[in-house]
Design a protein around this motif. Sequence first.
Motif, PDB file in Angstrom:
ATOM      1  N   CYS A  65       0.823  -1.220   0.000  1.00 38.98           N
ATOM      2  CA  CYS A  65       0.000   0.000   0.000  1.00 38.98           C
ATOM      3  C   CYS A  65       0.852   1.263   0.000  1.00 38.98           C
ATOM      4  O   CYS A  65       0.485   2.259  -0.619  1.00 38.98           O
ATOM      5  CB  CYS A  65      -0.951  -0.001   1.196  1.00 38.98           C
ATOM      6  SG  CYS A  65      -2.273  -1.222   1.058  1.00 38.98           S
ATOM      7  N   GLY A  66       1.996   1.206   0.675  1.00 41.97           N
ATOM      8  CA  GLY A  66       2.886   2.364   0.698  1.00 41.97           C
ATOM      9  C   GLY A  66       3.419   2.726  -0.675  1.00 41.97           C
ATOM     10  O   GLY A  66       3.552   3.900  -1.024  1.00 41.97           O
ATOM     11  N   ALA A  67       3.719   1.710  -1.480  1.00 42.45           N
ATOM     12  CA  ALA A  67       4.235   1.972  -2.828  1.00 42.45           C
ATOM     13  C   ALA A  67       3.112   2.172  -3.845  1.00 42.45           C
ATOM     14  O   ALA A  67       3.295   2.874  -4.837  1.00 42.45           O
ATOM     15  CB  ALA A  67       5.134   0.818  -3.273  1.00 42.45           C
ATOM     16  N   PHE A  68       1.978   1.553  -3.607  1.00 44.50           N
ATOM     17  CA  PHE A  68       0.866   1.631  -4.555  1.00 44.50           C
ATOM     18  C   PHE A  68       0.192   3.000  -4.520  1.00 44.50           C
ATOM     19  O   PHE A  68      -0.098   3.585  -5.561  1.00 44.50           O
ATOM     20  CB  PHE A  68      -0.147   0.525  -4.232  1.00 44.50           C
ATOM     21  CG  PHE A  68      -1.290   0.417  -5.198  1.00 44.50           C
ATOM     22  CD1 PHE A  68      -1.081   0.055  -6.519  1.00 44.50           C
ATOM     23  CD2 PHE A  68      -2.589   0.647  -4.777  1.00 44.50           C
ATOM     24  CE1 PHE A  68      -2.136  -0.057  -7.413  1.00 44.50           C
ATOM     25  CE2 PHE A  68      -3.657   0.537  -5.652  1.00 44.50           C
ATOM     26  CZ  PHE A  68      -3.430   0.183  -6.972  1.00 44.50           C
ATOM     27  N   THR A  69      -0.053   3.513  -3.327  1.00 44.51           N
ATOM     28  CA  THR A  69      -0.703   4.815  -3.197  1.00 44.51           C
ATOM     29  C   THR A  69       0.322   5.929  -3.355  1.00 44.51           C
ATOM     30  O   THR A  69       1.517   5.706  -3.234  1.00 44.51           O
ATOM     31  CB  THR A  69      -1.407   4.950  -1.834  1.00 44.51           C
ATOM     32  OG1 THR A  69      -0.441   4.811  -0.802  1.00 44.51           O
ATOM     33  CG2 THR A  69      -2.499   3.909  -1.672  1.00 44.51           C
ATOM     34  N   THR A  70      -0.150   7.121  -3.629  1.00 47.18           N
ATOM     35  CA  THR A  70       0.793   8.204  -3.902  1.00 47.18           C
ATOM     36  C   THR A  70       0.252   9.559  -3.478  1.00 47.18           C
ATOM     37  O   THR A  70      -0.484  10.193  -4.216  1.00 47.18           O
ATOM     38  CB  THR A  70       1.194   8.224  -5.383  1.00 47.18           C
ATOM     39  OG1 THR A  70       1.961   9.387  -5.625  1.00 47.18           O
ATOM     40  CG2 THR A  70       0.023   8.163  -6.324  1.00 47.18           C
ATOM     41  N   PHE A  71       0.608   9.968  -2.285  1.00 47.48           N
ATOM     42  CA  PHE A  71       0.223  11.295  -1.823  1.00 47.48           C
ATOM     43  C   PHE A  71       0.993  12.373  -2.585  1.00 47.48           C
ATOM     44  O   PHE A  71       0.443  13.427  -2.893  1.00 47.48           O
ATOM     45  CB  PHE A  71       0.466  11.431  -0.318  1.00 47.48           C
ATOM     46  CG  PHE A  71      -0.005  12.748   0.216  1.00 47.48           C
ATOM     47  CD1 PHE A  71      -1.340  12.941   0.530  1.00 47.48           C
ATOM     48  CD2 PHE A  71       0.861  13.802   0.381  1.00 47.48           C
ATOM     49  CE1 PHE A  71      -1.788  14.153   1.008  1.00 47.48           C
ATOM     50  CE2 PHE A  71       0.423  15.027   0.861  1.00 47.48           C
ATOM     51  CZ  PHE A  71      -0.906  15.203   1.180  1.00 47.48           C
ATOM     52  N   SER A  72       2.248  12.105  -2.899  1.00 47.63           N
ATOM     53  CA  SER A  72       3.052  13.129  -3.564  1.00 47.63           C
ATOM     54  C   SER A  72       2.513  13.469  -4.949  1.00 47.63           C
ATOM     55  O   SER A  72       2.466  14.642  -5.329  1.00 47.63           O
ATOM     56  CB  SER A  72       4.522  12.686  -3.658  1.00 47.63           C
ATOM     57  OG  SER A  72       4.631  11.476  -4.366  1.00 47.63           O
ATOM     58  N   SER A  73       2.090  12.480  -5.714  1.00 46.82           N
ATOM     59  CA  SER A  73       1.522  12.757  -7.041  1.00 46.82           C
ATOM     60  C   SER A  73       0.216  13.514  -6.915  1.00 46.82           C
ATOM     61  O   SER A  73      -0.059  14.446  -7.677  1.00 46.82           O
ATOM     62  CB  SER A  73       1.293  11.460  -7.820  1.00 46.82           C
ATOM     63  OG  SER A  73       2.522  10.852  -8.134  1.00 46.82           O
ATOM     64  N   PHE A  74      -0.596  13.126  -5.954  1.00 48.73           N
ATOM     65  CA  PHE A  74      -1.855  13.826  -5.714  1.00 48.73           C
ATOM     66  C   PHE A  74      -1.596  15.292  -5.364  1.00 48.73           C
ATOM     67  O   PHE A  74      -2.225  16.200  -5.908  1.00 48.73           O
ATOM     68  CB  PHE A  74      -2.630  13.101  -4.604  1.00 48.73           C
ATOM     69  CG  PHE A  74      -3.474  13.988  -3.740  1.00 48.73           C
ATOM     70  CD1 PHE A  74      -4.592  14.615  -4.249  1.00 48.73           C
ATOM     71  CD2 PHE A  74      -3.143  14.192  -2.415  1.00 48.73           C
ATOM     72  CE1 PHE A  74      -5.377  15.429  -3.449  1.00 48.73           C
ATOM     73  CE2 PHE A  74      -3.921  14.988  -1.608  1.00 48.73           C
ATOM     74  CZ  PHE A  74      -5.037  15.611  -2.128  1.00 48.73           C
ATOM     75  N   ALA A  75      -0.651  15.540  -4.476  1.00 49.07           N
ATOM     76  CA  ALA A  75      -0.336  16.913  -4.075  1.00 49.07           C
ATOM     77  C   ALA A  75       0.223  17.705  -5.256  1.00 49.07           C
ATOM     78  O   ALA A  75      -0.174  18.858  -5.485  1.00 49.07           O
ATOM     79  CB  ALA A  75       0.660  16.913  -2.921  1.00 49.07           C
ATOM     80  N   PHE A  76       1.125  17.097  -6.018  1.00 53.05           N
ATOM     81  CA  PHE A  76       1.714  17.769  -7.175  1.00 53.05           C
ATOM     82  C   PHE A  76       0.646  18.133  -8.201  1.00 53.05           C
ATOM     83  O   PHE A  76       0.611  19.260  -8.711  1.00 53.05           O
ATOM     84  CB  PHE A  76       2.787  16.881  -7.815  1.00 53.05           C
ATOM     85  CG  PHE A  76       3.358  17.454  -9.074  1.00 53.05           C
ATOM     86  CD1 PHE A  76       4.298  18.467  -9.026  1.00 53.05           C
ATOM     87  CD2 PHE A  76       2.937  16.993 -10.309  1.00 53.05           C
ATOM     88  CE1 PHE A  76       4.823  19.018 -10.190  1.00 53.05           C
ATOM     89  CE2 PHE A  76       3.451  17.534 -11.486  1.00 53.05           C
ATOM     90  CZ  PHE A  76       4.393  18.549 -11.420  1.00 53.05           C
ATOM     91  N   GLU A  77      -0.228  17.170  -8.517  1.00 52.97           N
ATOM     92  CA  GLU A  77      -1.277  17.424  -9.507  1.00 52.97           C
ATOM     93  C   GLU A  77      -2.212  18.540  -9.050  1.00 52.97           C
ATOM     94  O   GLU A  77      -2.640  19.375  -9.857  1.00 52.97           O
ATOM     95  CB  GLU A  77      -2.063  16.133  -9.771  1.00 52.97           C
ATOM     96  CG  GLU A  77      -1.249  15.086 -10.499  1.00 52.97           C
ATOM     97  CD  GLU A  77      -1.862  13.697 -10.456  1.00 52.97           C
ATOM     98  OE1 GLU A  77      -2.921  13.506  -9.785  1.00 52.97           O
ATOM     99  OE2 GLU A  77      -1.280  12.789 -11.070  1.00 52.97           O
ATOM    100  N   THR A  78      -2.524  18.565  -7.765  1.00 52.10           N
ATOM    101  CA  THR A  78      -3.404  19.601  -7.227  1.00 52.10           C
ATOM    102  C   THR A  78      -2.753  20.976  -7.325  1.00 52.10           C
ATOM    103  O   THR A  78      -3.380  21.952  -7.764  1.00 52.10           O
ATOM    104  CB  THR A  78      -3.780  19.279  -5.765  1.00 52.10           C
ATOM    105  OG1 THR A  78      -4.422  17.990  -5.734  1.00 52.10           O
ATOM    106  CG2 THR A  78      -4.717  20.324  -5.190  1.00 52.10           C
ATOM    107  N   VAL A  79      -1.494  21.067  -6.943  1.00 46.03           N
ATOM    108  CA  VAL A  79      -0.767  22.347  -7.015  1.00 46.03           C
ATOM    109  C   VAL A  79      -0.631  22.803  -8.463  1.00 46.03           C
ATOM    110  O   VAL A  79      -0.798  23.986  -8.771  1.00 46.03           O
ATOM    111  CB  VAL A  79       0.611  22.242  -6.322  1.00 46.03           C
ATOM    112  CG1 VAL A  79       1.474  23.458  -6.616  1.00 46.03           C
ATOM    113  CG2 VAL A  79       0.420  22.074  -4.818  1.00 46.03           C
ATOM    114  N   ARG A  80      -0.351  21.872  -9.372  1.00 42.28           N
ATOM    115  CA  ARG A  80      -0.230  22.233 -10.798  1.00 42.28           C
ATOM    116  C   ARG A  80      -1.535  22.819 -11.339  1.00 42.28           C
ATOM    117  O   ARG A  80      -1.516  23.806 -12.082  1.00 42.28           O
ATOM    118  CB  ARG A  80       0.151  21.024 -11.650  1.00 42.28           C
ATOM    119  CG  ARG A  80       1.609  20.677 -11.693  1.00 42.28           C
ATOM    120  CD  ARG A  80       2.418  21.801 -12.197  1.00 42.28           C
ATOM    121  NE  ARG A  80       2.593  21.708 -13.635  1.00 42.28           N
ATOM    122  CZ  ARG A  80       3.395  22.471 -14.305  1.00 42.28           C
ATOM    123  NH1 ARG A  80       4.109  23.377 -13.695  1.00 42.28           N
ATOM    124  NH2 ARG A  80       3.505  22.348 -15.599  1.00 42.28           N
TER     125      ARG A  80
END
Length: 117
Positions: A65-80
């Motif tokens: 689950c740690g590798a499958f999920t991605t908070f960093s991509s979610f945060a990056f996409e939101t900021v973009r």
Amino acid sequence: MNPAVLVGIGGMLGALSRHFVGQRLSGDGQATLAVNVLGSFVLGTLTTGLTTDPELLTLFGTGFCGAFTTFSSFAFETVRLYERGKRREAISNATVNLVGALAAVALGGVAASTISF
């Protein structure tokens, strides 16, 4: 088994699964949303009593689950989205990801308690 090995194996499987989902879903943020919600569901089922085996929790909970999920991509996409002036889409992306993940954890917990022996 050594916990670091379990996390490594689970992480490898989670990262490969995330890549697979990313290849199948196109569009801004669809893959990120899918892995975050699905991973949250899996984590909810694991941590709500589906298993108490510490090795399985390490392998699947921390590793997969740690590798499958991605908070960093979610945060990056939101900021973009926000930086591009798409503020409503940014707020929507944040809301759908967070509410979806929280709902999935709760649903996973309900599913686990329903099938627990």
